[in-house]
Design a protein around this motif. Structure first.
Motif, PDB file in Angstrom:
ATOM      1  N   PHE A   7      66.059  25.606  82.924  1.00  0.00           N
ATOM      2  CA  PHE A   7      64.777  26.260  83.201  1.00  0.00           C
ATOM      3  C   PHE A   7      64.415  26.106  84.675  1.00  0.00           C
ATOM      4  N   GLU A   8      64.662  24.929  85.243  1.00  0.00           N
ATOM      5  CA  GLU A   8      64.334  24.714  86.651  1.00  0.00           C
ATOM      6  C   GLU A   8      65.077  25.704  87.553  1.00  0.00           C
ATOM      7  N   VAL A   9      66.352  25.903  87.294  1.00  0.00           N
ATOM      8  CA  VAL A   9      67.123  26.872  88.082  1.00  0.00           C
ATOM      9  C   VAL A   9      66.559  28.274  87.874  1.00  0.00           C
TER      10      VAL A   9
ATOM     11  N   ASP B  69      56.300  30.658  78.967  1.00  0.00           N
ATOM     12  CA  ASP B  69      55.168  30.566  78.032  1.00  0.00           C
ATOM     13  C   ASP B  69      55.275  29.279  77.206  1.00  0.00           C
ATOM     14  N   THR B  70      56.477  28.953  76.764  1.00  0.00           N
ATOM     15  CA  THR B  70      56.702  27.728  75.994  1.00  0.00           C
ATOM     16  C   THR B  70      56.389  26.503  76.846  1.00  0.00           C
ATOM     17  N   ARG B  71      56.836  26.504  78.094  1.00  0.00           N
ATOM     18  CA  ARG B  71      56.558  25.377  79.006  1.00  0.00           C
ATOM     19  C   ARG B  71      55.061  25.179  79.175  1.00  0.00           C
ATOM     20  N   ARG B  72      54.352  26.263  79.421  1.00  0.00           N
ATOM     21  CA  ARG B  72      52.896  26.169  79.615  1.00  0.00           C
ATOM     22  C   ARG B  72      52.207  25.646  78.354  1.00  0.00           C
ATOM     23  N   ALA B  73      52.642  26.120  77.198  1.00  0.00           N
ATOM     24  CA  ALA B  73      52.044  25.670  75.936  1.00  0.00           C
ATOM     25  C   ALA B  73      52.334  24.187  75.692  1.00  0.00           C
ATOM     26  N   ALA B  74      53.524  23.743  76.045  1.00  0.00           N
ATOM     27  CA  ALA B  74      53.883  22.337  75.860  1.00  0.00           C
ATOM     28  C   ALA B  74      53.075  21.426  76.785  1.00  0.00           C
ATOM     29  N   LEU B  75      52.799  21.896  77.992  1.00  0.00           N
ATOM     30  CA  LEU B  75      52.065  21.082  78.961  1.00  0.00           C
ATOM     31  C   LEU B  75      50.556  21.121  78.784  1.00  0.00           C
TER      32      LEU B  75
ATOM     33  N   PHE C 192      52.430   4.894  92.209  1.00  0.00           N
ATOM     34  CA  PHE C 192      53.848   5.223  92.087  1.00  0.00           C
ATOM     35  C   PHE C 192      54.273   5.211  90.620  1.00  0.00           C
ATOM     36  N   TYR C 193      53.893   4.167  89.898  1.00  0.00           N
ATOM     37  CA  TYR C 193      54.219   4.084  88.477  1.00  0.00           C
ATOM     38  C   TYR C 193      53.656   5.299  87.739  1.00  0.00           C
ATOM     39  N   GLY C 194      52.432   5.680  88.073  1.00  0.00           N
ATOM     40  CA  GLY C 194      51.811   6.837  87.425  1.00  0.00           C
ATOM     41  C   GLY C 194      52.584   8.117  87.662  1.00  0.00           C
ATOM     42  N   LEU C 195      53.040   8.320  88.885  1.00  0.00           N
ATOM     43  CA  LEU C 195      53.834   9.518  89.189  1.00  0.00           C
ATOM     44  C   LEU C 195      55.132   9.538  88.394  1.00  0.00           C
ATOM     45  N   VAL C 196      55.818   8.401  88.378  1.00  0.00           N
ATOM     46  CA  VAL C 196      57.084   8.311  87.646  1.00  0.00           C
ATOM     47  C   VAL C 196      56.845   8.514  86.158  1.00  0.00           C
ATOM     48  N   TRP C 197      55.847   7.826  85.611  1.00  0.00           N
ATOM     49  CA  TRP C 197      55.537   7.938  84.184  1.00  0.00           C
ATOM     50  C   TRP C 197      55.186   9.380  83.814  1.00  0.00           C
ATOM     51  N   ALA C 198      54.279   9.990  84.577  1.00  0.00           N
ATOM     52  CA  ALA C 198      53.845  11.359  84.261  1.00  0.00           C
ATOM     53  C   ALA C 198      55.014  12.332  84.349  1.00  0.00           C
ATOM     54  N   GLY C 199      55.818  12.211  85.386  1.00  0.00           N
ATOM     55  CA  GLY C 199      56.964  13.100  85.533  1.00  0.00           C
ATOM     56  C   GLY C 199      57.944  12.966  84.386  1.00  0.00           C
ATOM     57  N   THR C 200      58.214  11.729  83.998  1.00  0.00           N
ATOM     58  CA  THR C 200      59.160  11.477  82.905  1.00  0.00           C
ATOM     59  C   THR C 200      58.625  12.009  81.580  1.00  0.00           C
ATOM     60  N   VAL C 201      57.386  11.686  81.263  1.00  0.00           N
ATOM     61  CA  VAL C 201      56.799  12.094  79.989  1.00  0.00           C
ATOM     62  C   VAL C 201      56.705  13.619  79.894  1.00  0.00           C
ATOM     63  N   MET C 202      56.241  14.260  80.961  1.00  0.00           N
ATOM     64  CA  MET C 202      56.092  15.717  80.913  1.00  0.00           C
ATOM     65  C   MET C 202      57.441  16.421  80.902  1.00  0.00           C
ATOM     66  N   THR C 203      58.400  15.905  81.658  1.00  0.00           N
ATOM     67  CA  THR C 203      59.731  16.509  81.658  1.00  0.00           C
ATOM     68  C   THR C 203      60.358  16.413  80.272  1.00  0.00           C
ATOM     69  N   GLU C 204      60.250  15.253  79.644  1.00  0.00           N
ATOM     70  CA  GLU C 204      60.804  15.097  78.291  1.00  0.00           C
ATOM     71  C   GLU C 204      60.117  16.032  77.301  1.00  0.00           C
TER      72      GLU C 204
ATOM     73  N   ASP D  32      61.320  19.558  78.047  1.00  0.00           N
ATOM     74  CA  ASP D  32      62.729  19.674  77.665  1.00  0.00           C
ATOM     75  C   ASP D  32      62.862  19.866  76.156  1.00  0.00           C
ATOM     76  N   ARG D  33      62.152  19.058  75.379  1.00  0.00           N
ATOM     77  CA  ARG D  33      62.210  19.195  73.912  1.00  0.00           C
ATOM     78  C   ARG D  33      61.741  20.573  73.470  1.00  0.00           C
ATOM     79  N   ALA D  34      60.629  21.039  74.023  1.00  0.00           N
ATOM     80  CA  ALA D  34      60.072  22.339  73.622  1.00  0.00           C
ATOM     81  C   ALA D  34      61.007  23.484  73.999  1.00  0.00           C
ATOM     82  N   LEU D  35      61.554  23.445  75.216  1.00  0.00           N
ATOM     83  CA  LEU D  35      62.437  24.526  75.674  1.00  0.00           C
ATOM     84  C   LEU D  35      63.756  24.535  74.905  1.00  0.00           C
ATOM     85  N   THR D  36      64.289  23.348  74.638  1.00  0.00           N
ATOM     86  CA  THR D  36      65.551  23.263  73.907  1.00  0.00           C
ATOM     87  C   THR D  36      65.359  23.768  72.476  1.00  0.00           C
ATOM     88  N   LYS D  37      64.285  23.360  71.841  1.00  0.00           N
ATOM     89  CA  LYS D  37      64.026  23.765  70.462  1.00  0.00           C
ATOM     90  C   LYS D  37      63.775  25.276  70.346  1.00  0.00           C
TER      91      LYS D  37
END
Length: 161
Positions: free
Chosen positions: A46-48, A117-123, A17-29, A32-37
Motif C-alpha cells: 500500500f505504501e508503494v 478507504d479501508t485504511r481511513r476506516a481502520a485509522l 520518542f516512545y509515543g511516536l514509536v508506539w503510535a507508528g507500530t500500533v497504527m501500522t499493524e 496492515d491487518r485491515a488491508l491484508t484482510k
C-alpha cells in the motif's frame, strides 16, 4: 518484577520518542491487518501504491526507494508482486535509458482507491476521530521538522570522506 515507568517518571523526550514509536507500530499493524484482510495488500504494498497514486507521472524506481520506508531491495520485491497482480506497470524511462519508471495501472488505481478507504476506516477510531485539526496540524509540523532535518543531514558531506 520491575515496575513500568509512568509518563511522569520519564524524561519528556523519552516519552515523546516512545509515543511516536508506539503510535507508528500500533497504527501500522492495524492498517496492515485491515488491508491484508480486505484486499490481500500488505501495508508495504500500500505504501508503494500511495506514492504512485500521489504522483501525476510515472515514478522512477530509484525515487520509490528513496521515498518510502522500505529499502531499495524491498521496493523492488513489492513492485514485482504488484506487477504480477496487474496493479503496476514498468516502462523504460524517457529521461534515463538505464532506469525504469513505475506507475499504477487502471486496475491498480481502483484497488488503491478501495484500499485507501479501508485504511481511513481502520485509522478513524484510533486516530482521526480522536484528534482535532490542531492536533493534526501539530503532528504535521513535527513530521515536517523531522523530515527536513533528515534531508538536511543527507545533503551534508560525510565527515572524514
Amino acid at each position: 518484577m520491575p515496575k513500568k515507568l509512568t509518563q511522569a517518571e520519564m524524561p519528556a523526550e523519552d516519552y515523546a520518542f516512545y509515543g511516536l514509536v508506539w503510535a507508528g507500530t500500533v497504527m501500522t499493524e492495524r492498517v496492515d491487518r485491515a488491508l491484508t484482510k480486505a484486499h490481500g495488500l500488505p501495508v508495504s504494498w500500500f505504501e508503494v501504491m500511495l506514492w504512485l497514486a500521489s504522483s501525476p507521472e510515472p515514478v522512477p524506481a530509484s525515487v520509490l526507494g528513496n521515498s518510502t520506508m522500505l529499502s531499495r531491495s524491498q521496493v523492488s520485491r513489492v513492485v514485482d508482486a504488484l506487477q504480477a497482480r496487474g496493479l503496476v506497470s514498468r516502462t523504460p524511462s524517457a529521461r534515463d535509458a538505464r532506469s525504469v519508471e513505475i506507475s499504477l495501472t487502471d486496475e491498480g488505481r481502483k484497488v488503491f482507491a478501495a484500499a485507501d478507504d479501508t485504511r481511513r476506516a481502520a485509522l478513524a477510531p484510533v486516530f482521526t476521530d480522536l484528534l482535532d485539526d490542531r492536533d493534526l496540524e501539530a503532528l504535521g509540523a513535527v513530521w515536517r521538522k523531522l523530515k527536513a532535518e533528515k534531508e538536511r543531514l543527507a545533503q551534508e558531506p560525510h565527515a572524514g570522506s
